[in-house]
Scaffold this motif. Structure first.
Motif, PDB file in Angstrom:
ATOM      1  N   LEU A   1      73.577  64.966  39.203  1.00  0.00           N
ATOM      2  CA  LEU A   1      74.375  64.011  38.441  1.00  0.00           C
ATOM      3  C   LEU A   1      73.839  62.586  38.571  1.00  0.00           C
ATOM      4  CD1 LEU A   1      76.855  63.386  36.721  1.00  0.00           C
ATOM      5  CD2 LEU A   1      78.205  63.227  38.833  1.00  0.00           C
ATOM      6  N   ARG A   2      73.343  62.235  39.753  1.00  0.00           N
ATOM      7  CA  ARG A   2      72.845  60.873  39.931  1.00  0.00           C
ATOM      8  C   ARG A   2      71.634  60.607  39.036  1.00  0.00           C
ATOM      9  NH1 ARG A   2      75.215  56.245  40.876  1.00  0.00           N
ATOM     10  NH2 ARG A   2      74.119  54.850  42.310  1.00  0.00           N
ATOM     11  N   GLN A   3      70.773  61.594  38.862  1.00  0.00           N
ATOM     12  CA  GLN A   3      69.634  61.442  37.964  1.00  0.00           C
ATOM     13  C   GLN A   3      70.088  61.256  36.518  1.00  0.00           C
ATOM     14  OE1 GLN A   3      67.518  65.055  38.753  1.00  0.00           O
ATOM     15  NE2 GLN A   3      66.754  64.388  40.764  1.00  0.00           N
ATOM     16  N   ILE A   4      71.088  62.032  36.115  1.00  0.00           N
ATOM     17  CA  ILE A   4      71.629  61.905  34.754  1.00  0.00           C
ATOM     18  C   ILE A   4      72.255  60.523  34.564  1.00  0.00           C
ATOM     19  CG2 ILE A   4      73.362  62.790  33.144  1.00  0.00           C
ATOM     20  CD1 ILE A   4      70.970  64.608  33.429  1.00  0.00           C
ATOM     21  N   GLU A   5      72.960  60.023  35.578  1.00  0.00           N
ATOM     22  CA  GLU A   5      73.560  58.686  35.484  1.00  0.00           C
ATOM     23  C   GLU A   5      72.483  57.619  35.315  1.00  0.00           C
ATOM     24  OE1 GLU A   5      77.651  59.107  38.154  1.00  0.00           O
ATOM     25  OE2 GLU A   5      75.765  58.557  39.132  1.00  0.00           O
ATOM     26  N   ALA A   6      71.366  57.767  36.038  1.00  0.00           N
ATOM     27  CA  ALA A   6      70.272  56.791  35.911  1.00  0.00           C
ATOM     28  C   ALA A   6      69.669  56.849  34.510  1.00  0.00           C
ATOM     29  CB  ALA A   6      69.213  57.061  36.975  1.00  0.00           C
ATOM     30  N   PHE A   7      69.462  58.047  33.997  1.00  0.00           N
ATOM     31  CA  PHE A   7      68.926  58.209  32.638  1.00  0.00           C
ATOM     32  C   PHE A   7      69.864  57.569  31.609  1.00  0.00           C
ATOM     33  CE2 PHE A   7      69.224  61.027  28.826  1.00  0.00           C
ATOM     34  CZ  PHE A   7      68.086  60.569  28.182  1.00  0.00           C
ATOM     35  N   ARG A   8      71.124  57.833  31.719  1.00  0.00           N
ATOM     36  CA  ARG A   8      72.087  57.271  30.769  1.00  0.00           C
ATOM     37  C   ARG A   8      72.130  55.745  30.874  1.00  0.00           C
ATOM     38  NH1 ARG A   8      77.669  55.859  30.808  1.00  0.00           N
ATOM     39  NH2 ARG A   8      78.648  56.189  28.757  1.00  0.00           N
ATOM     40  N   ALA A   9      72.081  55.238  32.099  1.00  0.00           N
ATOM     41  CA  ALA A   9      72.129  53.785  32.291  1.00  0.00           C
ATOM     42  C   ALA A   9      70.939  53.104  31.631  1.00  0.00           C
ATOM     43  CB  ALA A   9      72.178  53.462  33.783  1.00  0.00           C
ATOM     44  N   VAL A  10      69.757  53.690  31.742  1.00  0.00           N
ATOM     45  CA  VAL A  10      68.580  53.112  31.100  1.00  0.00           C
ATOM     46  C   VAL A  10      68.734  53.149  29.583  1.00  0.00           C
ATOM     47  CG1 VAL A  10      66.092  53.366  30.707  1.00  0.00           C
ATOM     48  CG2 VAL A  10      67.032  53.653  33.014  1.00  0.00           C
TER      49      VAL A  10
ATOM     50  N   VAL B   1      71.493  53.139  27.859  1.00  0.00           N
ATOM     51  CA  VAL B   1      72.561  52.225  27.435  1.00  0.00           C
ATOM     52  C   VAL B   1      72.143  50.770  27.635  1.00  0.00           C
ATOM     53  CG1 VAL B   1      74.920  51.440  27.951  1.00  0.00           C
ATOM     54  CG2 VAL B   1      74.408  53.888  27.835  1.00  0.00           C
ATOM     55  N   ALA B   2      71.556  50.465  28.799  1.00  0.00           N
ATOM     56  CA  ALA B   2      71.220  49.073  29.134  1.00  0.00           C
ATOM     57  C   ALA B   2      69.926  48.612  28.476  1.00  0.00           C
ATOM     58  CB  ALA B   2      71.117  48.919  30.647  1.00  0.00           C
ATOM     59  N   GLY B   3      69.004  49.512  28.259  1.00  0.00           N
ATOM     60  CA  GLY B   3      67.756  49.155  27.596  1.00  0.00           C
ATOM     61  C   GLY B   3      66.618  48.844  28.520  1.00  0.00           C
ATOM     62  N   THR B   4      66.904  48.481  29.777  1.00  0.00           N
ATOM     63  CA  THR B   4      65.847  48.197  30.747  1.00  0.00           C
ATOM     64  C   THR B   4      66.218  48.808  32.090  1.00  0.00           C
ATOM     65  OG1 THR B   4      66.783  46.135  31.606  1.00  0.00           O
ATOM     66  CG2 THR B   4      65.413  45.970  29.623  1.00  0.00           C
ATOM     67  N   VAL B   5      65.185  49.016  32.912  1.00  0.00           N
ATOM     68  CA  VAL B   5      65.422  49.573  34.245  1.00  0.00           C
ATOM     69  C   VAL B   5      66.179  48.572  35.110  1.00  0.00           C
ATOM     70  CG1 VAL B   5      64.282  50.392  36.349  1.00  0.00           C
ATOM     71  CG2 VAL B   5      63.376  51.059  34.124  1.00  0.00           C
ATOM     72  N   THR B   6      65.853  47.302  34.946  1.00  0.00           N
ATOM     73  CA  THR B   6      66.528  46.265  35.754  1.00  0.00           C
ATOM     74  C   THR B   6      68.021  46.245  35.483  1.00  0.00           C
ATOM     75  OG1 THR B   6      64.529  44.898  35.741  1.00  0.00           O
ATOM     76  CG2 THR B   6      66.601  43.804  36.271  1.00  0.00           C
ATOM     77  N   GLN B   7      68.403  46.236  34.215  1.00  0.00           N
ATOM     78  CA  GLN B   7      69.828  46.209  33.874  1.00  0.00           C
ATOM     79  C   GLN B   7      70.509  47.516  34.249  1.00  0.00           C
ATOM     80  OE1 GLN B   7      70.038  45.147  29.746  1.00  0.00           O
ATOM     81  NE2 GLN B   7      69.466  42.998  30.093  1.00  0.00           N
ATOM     82  N   ALA B   8      69.784  48.636  34.156  1.00  0.00           N
ATOM     83  CA  ALA B   8      70.340  49.922  34.574  1.00  0.00           C
ATOM     84  C   ALA B   8      70.655  49.906  36.065  1.00  0.00           C
ATOM     85  CB  ALA B   8      69.367  51.052  34.246  1.00  0.00           C
TER      86      ALA B   8
END
Length: 300
Positions: A3-12, A14-21
């Protein structure tokens, strides 16, 4: 894949960048990149193209994101539901109670409870005796019951909320109305309105008169305190009622007097012993105790 990997993928996505994710997830930028890399290795296809330091979603990545969003919409709904339940913005409460509590006592508490929690629905059932309340609560047909204590049943957990003295109800203008308290001996030969046989309260009243050697003229027997009070007001006789009912008889052209010797009546909230109460049930039970302390403090 976790689940944590999926959350990171979704955050990127949605946010558009790794920093904002990373800021969204409260983790570092390298941690996000590591989770994305672990996910790609687990699913064996590329989610992002690396272009000039940016992550651009691949066609496969966009397809996966659509499926992830469906799942997260469901998760958001679950989270909203959990928050609503915890805040008592939804829920149902079923109550079974004896008449003296269902009619002259509970309506005030239900009104106060619904002001605080307007989205909770309540079902109130009235039964004639505490043994019936015990039976229905023990079988978990209702969430909460109100009856006369003591209750000795291993399937029931009882929480006392009131211990008060019974009162004598007299018709207006009765010869005993001038007395500060009515003694059992004062009722010798009086016409009497009695509660129906089989109740704990009826047994205690009859036992008091028997011990005092007082003979009453049992004129009417009824199953409700309201009926007893109305018949007293009509001049049919005298009655002895439980204390909580007294709040609702003051406008019925009758007179209330303390009874001697005192008959204490204890009431309690009853729960199924083997089924922990819900948040709705617990809050309602707490309100019963607080309301009683405010309006019907215990007698000594």
């Amino acid at each position: 894949m976790n689940l944590r990997q999926i959350e990171a993928f979704r955050a990127v996505m949605v946010a558009g960048t790794v920093t904002q994710a990373g800021a969204m997830l409260h983790i570092s930028q390298p941690a996000v990149s590591r989770l994305i890399g672990d996910l790609e290795r687990a699913i064996r296809f590329t989610l992002f193209d690396r272009r000039r330091g940016r992550l651009v979603p691949t066609t496969e990545g966009k397809s996966l994101f659509r499926e992830v969003e469906k799942a997260f919409v469901g998760m958001d709904h679950i989270a909203d539901a959990a928050q609503a339940i915890g805040a008592l913005r939804r829920g149902h409460l079923s109550i079974v109670a004896i008449p003296i509590l269902a009619h002259g006592f509970l309506p005030h508490i239900i009104a106060e409870f619904l002001k605080r929690y307007p989205d909770v629905s309540i079902h109130l059932e009235t039964v004639q005796s505490t043994p019936t309340v015990v039976e229905w609560i023990a079988s978990q047909q209702y969430d909460l019951g109100l009856g006369v204590l003591p209750v000795e049943d291993p399937a029931i957990t009882a929480r006392p909320f009131s211990r008060r003295k019974a009162l004598c109800i007299l018709p207006a203008g009765h010869r005993l109305a001038s007395k500060p308290a009515v003694h059992a001996a004062d009722l010798e030969g009086e016409y009497f309105i009695s509660m129906q046989k089989g109740s704990v309260f009826r047994f205690r009243v009859d036992d008091m008169f028997e011990k005092a050697g007082v003979r009453r003229k049992l004129r009417v027997e009824t199953s409700t305190r309201q009926a007893a009070c109305d018949m007293v007001a009509a001049g049919i006789g005298i009655a002895i009622v439980g204390p909580l009912f007294a709040r609702d008889v003051t406008e019925r052209h009758v007179i209330l007097r303390p009874l001697e010797p005192a008959i204490f009546l204890e009431h309690g909230v009853l729960f199924p012993a083997f089924n922990p109460p819900s948040l709705v049930t617990e809050r309602f039970a707490e309100l019963i105790v607080k309301y009683t302390d405010r309006h019907f403090p215990n007698d000594r």
